[in-house]
Design an enzyme around this catalytic site. Structure first.
Site, mmCIF file in Angstrom:
data_model
loop_
_atom_site.group_PDB
_atom_site.id
_atom_site.type_symbol
_atom_site.label_atom_id
_atom_site.label_comp_id
_atom_site.label_asym_id
_atom_site.label_seq_id
_atom_site.Cartn_x
_atom_site.Cartn_y
_atom_site.Cartn_z
ATOM 1 N N GLY A 110 0.827 -1.204 0.000
ATOM 2 C CA GLY A 110 0.000 0.000 0.000
ATOM 3 C C GLY A 110 0.855 1.244 0.000
ATOM 4 O O GLY A 110 1.749 1.395 0.845
ATOM 5 N N GLY A 111 0.606 2.132 -0.962
ATOM 6 C CA GLY A 111 1.429 3.320 -1.120
ATOM 7 C C GLY A 111 0.760 4.604 -0.704
ATOM 8 O O GLY A 111 1.176 5.682 -1.133
ATOM 9 N N ARG B 175 -20.285 13.097 12.090
ATOM 10 C CA ARG B 175 -20.864 12.681 10.817
ATOM 11 C C ARG B 175 -22.041 11.721 10.965
ATOM 12 O O ARG B 175 -22.988 11.767 10.181
ATOM 13 C CB ARG B 175 -19.769 12.046 9.952
ATOM 14 C CG ARG B 175 -18.747 13.069 9.520
ATOM 15 C CD ARG B 175 -17.529 12.436 8.909
ATOM 16 N NE ARG B 175 -16.595 13.480 8.464
ATOM 17 C CZ ARG B 175 -15.422 13.244 7.922
ATOM 18 N NH1 ARG B 175 -15.008 11.993 7.760
ATOM 19 N NH2 ARG B 175 -14.640 14.237 7.543
ATOM 20 N N SER C 26 -16.388 17.885 1.172
ATOM 21 C CA SER C 26 -15.678 17.771 2.442
ATOM 22 C C SER C 26 -16.403 18.456 3.592
ATOM 23 O O SER C 26 -17.090 19.463 3.420
ATOM 24 C CB SER C 26 -14.279 18.381 2.288
ATOM 25 O OG SER C 26 -13.645 18.512 3.537
#
EC number: 1.3.5.1
Length: 675
Positions: free
Chosen positions: A21-22, A321, A274
């Site tokens: 995973g990068g 949220r 966002s």
């Protein structure tokens, strides 16, 4: 004989650790391993700069307190625990909150272009679940800026030679070897069940290869594609977590899936608006009159229902949220008070997110990236028109179970090999793929922080684990890796050739993409904002049918190179397994906590459910729920239970109607409890 801390093993092989995973978690883990002198093979499904971390918009939390509000790491801890409905073990959260200011200053020194105040100080905005300006941000593209900064640091190590025990460089051996466009297939386990590497597939040549590693760190992100459409990238299938879960790794709190309150509805995927839009003053509203057909700009203030401000005056539009999503869902779905669409001639499941009262220059300075997304995909100017939004699947609080070791202060013991360790020895997990930092609900802007902090913790932990190995993975017989390669090659060939015999009628053949659409629709409909046991029983029954249907899938692509169809089938098979974990967990947890809401059980039940959901794979279509288990780390057996460590912040009722509910009582309550 111990493997010691040698760089070379037999045959001159360089001992390495594999990071899969990068994104931010993987890159930070890689950096910390390299700082400890541990060479890394970095394996990524996509080019590093295309990792899903690039999609994060709003910012990263840290209690730097430049605005003089009295914010602190203690309050950050309290609000994170409170926002997560007390389901997160608190020592890792304390470690994260304590480290946050230093992390942000480190990123600033790396060159991240954070917004600044007129005085030149780092600027901070508010995010949901807090009354403090705690979120550092780089416009509305913070994730991308952080990802690029860390990628630059990792690239330095791609040209640095590995040094042996005497400090002499080994020509041709770089500290980081990067493998992009490689798909993780599974861990390689030795005869004792210890992870000694992984198997991955090159998505260009379709070569299947085993990578040897003294440890493997998964940083593979979340599982949003279980729900078909989400704000997450299409690569976020959860396939890596599912693969190692099927190999024996314990999965935790799978039922906790976060729904973000504001996204652009769309036919293909749901694009995030966002939380920073509300942090900068955005207001959520619908017309008071359900029959109102006017353009939103023509509806006067007195005829608007600012639903979050009315329901939660203490926090208004910046409630967490899960609370905002349920309020919007209640307004649109149950009360049928969505906003009118001229295109369809009816009220839609949408609300207005309004920024038109804010100065355009202010918005362009702080939100240009996210508002550009809305303008591009909705075709409407958000500077002059309210945006139309609705909740969307966004994040998985659950994930692979990982351990921690607390120190005397209640934080994490730095360098303990238990930190971020899964239940499979030698396998670690960081970032959204694991469950550790967010409990039942993640506070906005804690995701980037948790990814970076987990990587900072995992690097020293893996280095310690590696030092204590009795045998290096590079001394394991090659036959172990060859057998793993053969097994995955057989699976790949099975996917390529299954159901191509003439005896199958076309009516018996399944299309993987159609089946995935059915899976997404099922999970989205019955396993997101509201959950009902009767409907969940139906979900589990349909998942049972899908487990049979997937066996009838015929791969759409037989190309020997750059084959996209076969890997998707593999991911789909793993997604169905993980979907059962989510649905079974939701079925069993008869309470409402954080993002998990059951109208039939509307209250949180600490007496019964203040515990981590722990599951093990028990075979095809079978999930085993456990209250405890043992695993081995660095040669020591560790006993684990589902009890949640709430030693730092006392659990209490979660309310956001009044300002300061998150932290005002916590210190006094803790003192009272301790006395």
């Amino acid at each position: 004989m111990a493997a010691k801390n040698m760089i070379k093993r037999e045959g001159g092989k360089i001992r390495r650790v594999v990071v899969v995973g990068g994104g931010l978690a993987g890159l930070m883990t890689t950096i910390k391993l390299c700082e400890a002198g541990v060479p890394v093979d970095l394996v990524s499904l996509v080019p590093v700069k295309r990792s899903h971390s690039a999609c994060a918009q709003g910012g990263i939390n840290a209690s730097v307190n430049t605005k003089g509000e009295g914010d602190s790491a203690q309050i950050h801890l309290e609000e994170t625990a409170y926002g997560g409905d007390f389901l997160a073990n608190q020592p890792p959260v304390k470690g994260m909150a304590d480290a946050a200011p230093g992390i942000v200053h480190m990123l600033d020194r790396m060159g991240v272009p954070f917004n600044r105040t007129p005085e030149g100080l780092l600027d901070f905005r508010r995010f949901g679940g807090t009354l403090y300006h705690r979120t550092a941000f780089a416009g509305a593209t913070t994730g991308q800026q952080l990802l690029y900064a860390l990628d630059e640091q990792v690239r330095r190590y791609e040209v640095v030679d590995v040094k042996d025990e005497l400090g002499v460089g080994i020509p041709g051996e770089r500290m980081v070897r990067k493998f992009e466009h490689w798909d993780f297939l599974g861990a390689v386990l030795d005869e004792a069940g210890t992870c000694v590497g992984c198997v991955a597939q090159d998505l260009k040549s379709m070569q299947i290869r085993a990578f040897t590693g003294d440890a493997v760190v998964l940083a593979t992100g979340g599982c949003g594609m279980l729900f078909g459409r989400s704000t997450m990238s299409v690569i976020c299938t959860g396939t890596a977590a599912s693969a190692v879960y099927q190999q024996g790794a314990v999965y935790a709190n799978g039922e906790f899936i976060q729904v973000h309150p504001t996204a652009i509805p769309g036919a293909d995927k749901l694009r995030l608006i966002s939380e920073s839009a509300r942090g900068e003053g955005g207001r959520v509203w619908v017309p008071k009159d359900v029959r109102d057909r006017r353009d939103p700009k023509e509806i006067p203030e007195r005829e608007r229902d600012y639903i979050l401000e009315r329901m939660y005056p203490g926090y208004g539009n910046l409630v967490p949220r899960d609370i905002a999503s349920r309020a919007i869902f209640k307004t649109c779905f149950h009360e049928r008070r969505g906003v009118f669409s001229p295109d369809t001639g009816r009220n839609e499941l949408e609300v207005y997110l309004d920024l038109t009262h804010k100065d355009e220059k202010f918005l362009r300075d702080r939100l240009a990236g996210v508002l550009e997304i809305y303008e591009k995909f909705a075709g409407v100017d958000p500077y002059r028109n309210p945006m139309r939004v609705f909740p969307a699947v966004h994040y998985s609080m659950g994930g692979l179970w990982v351990d921690f070791e607390a120190d005397a202060s209640g934080s994490l013991k730095v360098g303990s090999p238990r930190n971020q360790a899964t239940s499979i020895p030698g396998l670690y997990a960081v970032g959204e793929v694991e469950y550790q930092y967010h409990g039942a609900n993640r506070l906005g802007a804690n995701s980037l922080l948790s990814c970076l902090y987990a990587g900072m913790v995992a690097g020293p932990a893996v280095a310690s684990y590696r030092k204590g190995l009795r045998r290096s993975a590079f001394d394991v017989p090659r036959s172990v890796f060859e057998e793993a390669e053969r097994r995955h090659e057989a699976t790949y060939q099975r996917i390529l050739t299954q159901n191509r015999m003439e005896k199958h009628s076309e009516g018996d053949i399944e299309n993987a993409y159609r089946l995935h659409a059915d899976l997404g629709e099922l999970m989205l409909r019955d396993c997101t904002i509201e959950r009902d046991n009767g409907l969940l029983s139906g979900v589990l029954a349909e998942l049972g049918e899908m487990e049979e249907r997937v066996k009838r899938v015929r791969c759409t692509d037989a190309a020997p190179r750059v084959n996209q169809g076969a890997p998707f089938v593999r991911h789909l098979e793993n997604m169905i397994v993980l979907a059962r974990v989510v649905a079974e967990g939701a079925m069993r947890r008869d309470e409402s906590r954080g993002a998990h809401f059951k109208p039939d059980f509307p209250q949180r039940n600490d007496a019964e459910w203040l515990r981590t959901t722990l599951v093990q794979h028990a075979g095809p279509g079978e999930v085993r729920f456990v209250r405890s288990f043992d695993y081995v780390c660095a040669g020591e057996r560790v006993h684990v239970t589902d009890a949640v460590d709430t030693s730092l912040v006392v659990p209490r009722e979660r309310r956001y109607e009044h300002a300061g509910a998150a932290s005002a009582k916590s210190t006094a309550e803790q003192e009272g409890a301790s006395s």
